[in-house]
Design a protein around this motif. Structure first.
Motif, PDB file in Angstrom:
ATOM      1  N   LEU A  35       0.815  -1.212   0.000  1.00 14.97           N
ATOM      2  CA  LEU A  35       0.000   0.000   0.000  1.00 14.97           C
ATOM      3  C   LEU A  35       0.852   1.267   0.000  1.00 14.97           C
ATOM      4  CD1 LEU A  35      -2.837  -1.035   2.460  1.00 14.97           C
ATOM      5  CD2 LEU A  35      -2.958  -0.814  -0.021  1.00 14.97           C
ATOM      6  N   SER A  36       1.889   1.283   0.793  1.00 11.56           N
ATOM      7  CA  SER A  36       2.721   2.486   0.833  1.00 11.56           C
ATOM      8  C   SER A  36       3.525   2.649  -0.458  1.00 11.56           C
ATOM      9  CB  SER A  36       3.649   2.470   2.046  1.00 11.56           C
ATOM     10  OG  SER A  36       4.593   1.426   1.959  1.00 11.56           O
ATOM     11  N   GLY A  37       3.789   1.572  -1.143  1.00  4.05           N
ATOM     12  CA  GLY A  37       4.477   1.662  -2.424  1.00  4.05           C
ATOM     13  C   GLY A  37       3.595   2.205  -3.531  1.00  4.05           C
ATOM     14  N   ILE A  38       2.299   2.035  -3.395  1.00  2.00           N
ATOM     15  CA  ILE A  38       1.363   2.524  -4.399  1.00  2.00           C
ATOM     16  C   ILE A  38       0.835   3.918  -4.047  1.00  2.00           C
ATOM     17  CG2 ILE A  38      -0.924   2.106  -5.397  1.00  2.00           C
ATOM     18  CD1 ILE A  38      -0.319  -0.882  -5.208  1.00  2.00           C
ATOM     19  N   LEU A  39       0.770   4.241  -2.765  1.00  2.00           N
ATOM     20  CA  LEU A  39       0.133   5.475  -2.312  1.00  2.00           C
ATOM     21  C   LEU A  39       0.831   6.745  -2.784  1.00  2.00           C
ATOM     22  CD1 LEU A  39      -2.273   6.357  -0.610  1.00  2.00           C
ATOM     23  CD2 LEU A  39      -0.759   6.419   1.358  1.00  2.00           C
ATOM     24  N   TRP A  40       2.135   6.720  -2.983  1.00  2.00           N
ATOM     25  CA  TRP A  40       2.852   7.923  -3.407  1.00  2.00           C
ATOM     26  C   TRP A  40       2.482   8.353  -4.822  1.00  2.00           C
ATOM     27  CZ3 TRP A  40       6.129   8.396  -7.572  1.00  2.00           C
ATOM     28  CH2 TRP A  40       6.511   7.206  -8.187  1.00  2.00           C
ATOM     29  N   ILE A  41       1.868   7.446  -5.571  1.00  2.00           N
ATOM     30  CA  ILE A  41       1.517   7.752  -6.953  1.00  2.00           C
ATOM     31  C   ILE A  41       0.425   8.819  -7.033  1.00  2.00           C
ATOM     32  CG2 ILE A  41       0.543   6.766  -9.070  1.00  2.00           C
ATOM     33  CD1 ILE A  41       1.936   4.152  -8.307  1.00  2.00           C
ATOM     34  N   LEU A  42      -0.471   8.855  -6.055  1.00  2.00           N
ATOM     35  CA  LEU A  42      -1.574   9.819  -6.098  1.00  2.00           C
ATOM     36  C   LEU A  42      -1.095  11.276  -6.099  1.00  2.00           C
ATOM     37  CD1 LEU A  42      -4.078   7.996  -3.740  1.00  2.00           C
ATOM     38  CD2 LEU A  42      -4.104   8.091  -6.233  1.00  2.00           C
ATOM     39  N   PRO A  43      -0.240  11.696  -5.155  1.00  2.00           N
ATOM     40  CA  PRO A  43       0.235  13.079  -5.249  1.00  2.00           C
ATOM     41  C   PRO A  43       1.140  13.305  -6.464  1.00  2.00           C
ATOM     42  CG  PRO A  43       1.213  11.999  -3.342  1.00  2.00           C
ATOM     43  CD  PRO A  43       0.203  11.071  -3.918  1.00  2.00           C
ATOM     44  N   ALA A  44       1.871  12.283  -6.881  1.00  2.00           N
ATOM     45  CA  ALA A  44       2.719  12.429  -8.063  1.00  2.00           C
ATOM     46  C   ALA A  44       1.870  12.654  -9.313  1.00  2.00           C
ATOM     47  CB  ALA A  44       3.616  11.209  -8.233  1.00  2.00           C
ATOM     48  N   MET A  45       0.714  12.002  -9.383  1.00  2.00           N
ATOM     49  CA  MET A  45      -0.180  12.194 -10.522  1.00  2.00           C
ATOM     50  C   MET A  45      -0.687  13.630 -10.572  1.00  2.00           C
ATOM     51  SD  MET A  45      -2.362   8.609 -10.795  1.00  2.00           S
ATOM     52  CE  MET A  45      -3.829   9.475 -10.473  1.00  2.00           C
ATOM     53  N   LEU A  46      -0.981  14.199  -9.415  1.00  2.00           N
ATOM     54  CA  LEU A  46      -1.442  15.586  -9.381  1.00  2.00           C
ATOM     55  C   LEU A  46      -0.345  16.547  -9.852  1.00  2.00           C
ATOM     56  CD1 LEU A  46      -3.415  15.605  -6.021  1.00  2.00           C
ATOM     57  CD2 LEU A  46      -4.342  15.607  -8.341  1.00  2.00           C
ATOM     58  N   ILE A  47       0.885  16.270  -9.443  1.00  2.00           N
ATOM     59  CA  ILE A  47       2.003  17.108  -9.871  1.00  2.00           C
ATOM     60  C   ILE A  47       2.201  16.990 -11.379  1.00  2.00           C
ATOM     61  CG2 ILE A  47       4.492  17.463  -9.687  1.00  2.00           C
ATOM     62  CD1 ILE A  47       4.267  16.552  -6.752  1.00  2.00           C
ATOM     63  N   ILE A  48       2.132  15.777 -11.897  1.00  2.00           N
ATOM     64  CA  ILE A  48       2.304  15.565 -13.338  1.00  2.00           C
ATOM     65  C   ILE A  48       1.176  16.239 -14.124  1.00  2.00           C
ATOM     66  CG2 ILE A  48       2.305  13.816 -15.152  1.00  2.00           C
ATOM     67  CD1 ILE A  48       3.805  12.015 -13.129  1.00  2.00           C
ATOM     68  N   LYS A  49      -0.030  16.172 -13.599  1.00  2.00           N
ATOM     69  CA  LYS A  49      -1.150  16.830 -14.254  1.00  2.00           C
ATOM     70  C   LYS A  49      -0.936  18.348 -14.271  1.00  2.00           C
ATOM     71  CE  LYS A  49      -6.170  16.862 -14.202  1.00  2.00           C
ATOM     72  NZ  LYS A  49      -7.373  16.376 -13.522  1.00  2.00           N
ATOM     73  N   TRP A  50      -0.426  18.907 -13.180  1.00  2.00           N
ATOM     74  CA  TRP A  50      -0.117  20.329 -13.131  1.00  2.00           C
ATOM     75  C   TRP A  50       1.004  20.675 -14.111  1.00  2.00           C
ATOM     76  CZ3 TRP A  50       4.447  22.745 -11.515  1.00  2.00           C
ATOM     77  CH2 TRP A  50       4.373  24.129 -11.446  1.00  2.00           C
ATOM     78  N   MET A  51       1.999  19.792 -14.204  1.00  2.00           N
ATOM     79  CA  MET A  51       3.113  20.031 -15.108  1.00  2.00           C
ATOM     80  C   MET A  51       2.672  20.110 -16.565  1.00  2.00           C
ATOM     81  SD  MET A  51       6.009  17.496 -13.506  1.00  2.00           S
ATOM     82  CE  MET A  51       6.880  17.336 -15.015  1.00  2.00           C
ATOM     83  N   ALA A  52       1.671  19.326 -16.922  1.00  2.00           N
ATOM     84  CA  ALA A  52       1.202  19.301 -18.309  1.00  2.00           C
ATOM     85  C   ALA A  52       0.556  20.614 -18.700  1.00  2.00           C
ATOM     86  CB  ALA A  52       0.237  18.146 -18.507  1.00  2.00           C
ATOM     87  N   GLY A  53       0.075  21.351 -17.727  1.00  2.00           N
ATOM     88  CA  GLY A  53      -0.522  22.652 -18.016  1.00  2.00           C
ATOM     89  C   GLY A  53      -1.957  22.534 -18.445  1.00  2.00           C
ATOM     90  N   PRO A  54      -2.565  23.670 -18.711  1.00  2.00           N
ATOM     91  CA  PRO A  54      -3.980  23.655 -19.136  1.00  2.00           C
ATOM     92  C   PRO A  54      -4.128  23.050 -20.528  1.00  2.00           C
ATOM     93  CG  PRO A  54      -3.083  25.865 -19.268  1.00  2.00           C
ATOM     94  CD  PRO A  54      -2.023  25.001 -18.631  1.00  2.00           C
ATOM     95  N   ILE A  55      -5.271  22.472 -20.754  1.00  2.00           N
ATOM     96  CA  ILE A  55      -5.551  21.869 -22.059  1.00  2.00           C
ATOM     97  C   ILE A  55      -5.833  22.985 -23.055  1.00  2.00           C
ATOM     98  CG2 ILE A  55      -7.138  20.389 -23.350  1.00  2.00           C
ATOM     99  CD1 ILE A  55      -7.635  18.878 -20.727  1.00  2.00           C
ATOM    100  N   ARG A  56      -5.080  22.986 -24.147  1.00  2.00           N
ATOM    101  CA  ARG A  56      -5.236  24.021 -25.160  1.00  2.00           C
ATOM    102  C   ARG A  56      -6.101  23.502 -26.301  1.00  2.00           C
ATOM    103  NH1 ARG A  56       0.820  26.577 -25.166  1.00  2.00           N
ATOM    104  NH2 ARG A  56       0.989  26.576 -22.916  1.00  2.00           N
ATOM    105  N   LYS A  57      -7.017  24.329 -26.731  1.00  2.00           N
ATOM    106  CA  LYS A  57      -7.917  23.914 -27.808  1.00  2.00           C
ATOM    107  C   LYS A  57      -7.630  24.677 -29.074  1.00  2.00           C
ATOM    108  CE  LYS A  57     -11.557  22.447 -24.787  1.00  2.00           C
ATOM    109  NZ  LYS A  57     -12.945  22.520 -24.449  1.00  2.00           N
TER     110      LYS A  57
END
Length: 69
Positions: free
Chosen positions: A47-69
């Motif tokens: 569980l602790s090996g998988i749990l760190w992925i959740l905040p990392a996903m949020l950081i990666i989503k922020w890194m990608a920036g807003p969706i441009r159309k």
């Protein structure tokens, strides 16, 4: 904010997250799991090996920036 700067900051944040999370998870395991059976260790580290992925996903989503159309 430029995309390159956002990715640089996100990379630093993910590195800090992984280091701090590993220290915290190891400290908790050392303090509370010393006399626990093997299956408790297995569940905790699974569980602790998988749990760190959740905040990392949020950081990666922020890194990608807003969706441009």
């Amino acid at each position: 904010m430029p995309l390159r700067l956002r990715k640089f900051i996100g990379t630093i944040l993910i590195i800090c997250l992984v280091i701090l999370y590993a220290i915290l998870a190891t400290t908790i395991a050392s303090a509370y799991l010393g006399t626990s059976p093997w299956w408790v260790h297995l569940l905790y580290f699974l569980l602790s090996g998988i749990l760190w992925i959740l905040p990392a996903m949020l950081i990666i989503k922020w890194m990608a920036g807003p969706i441009r159309k």
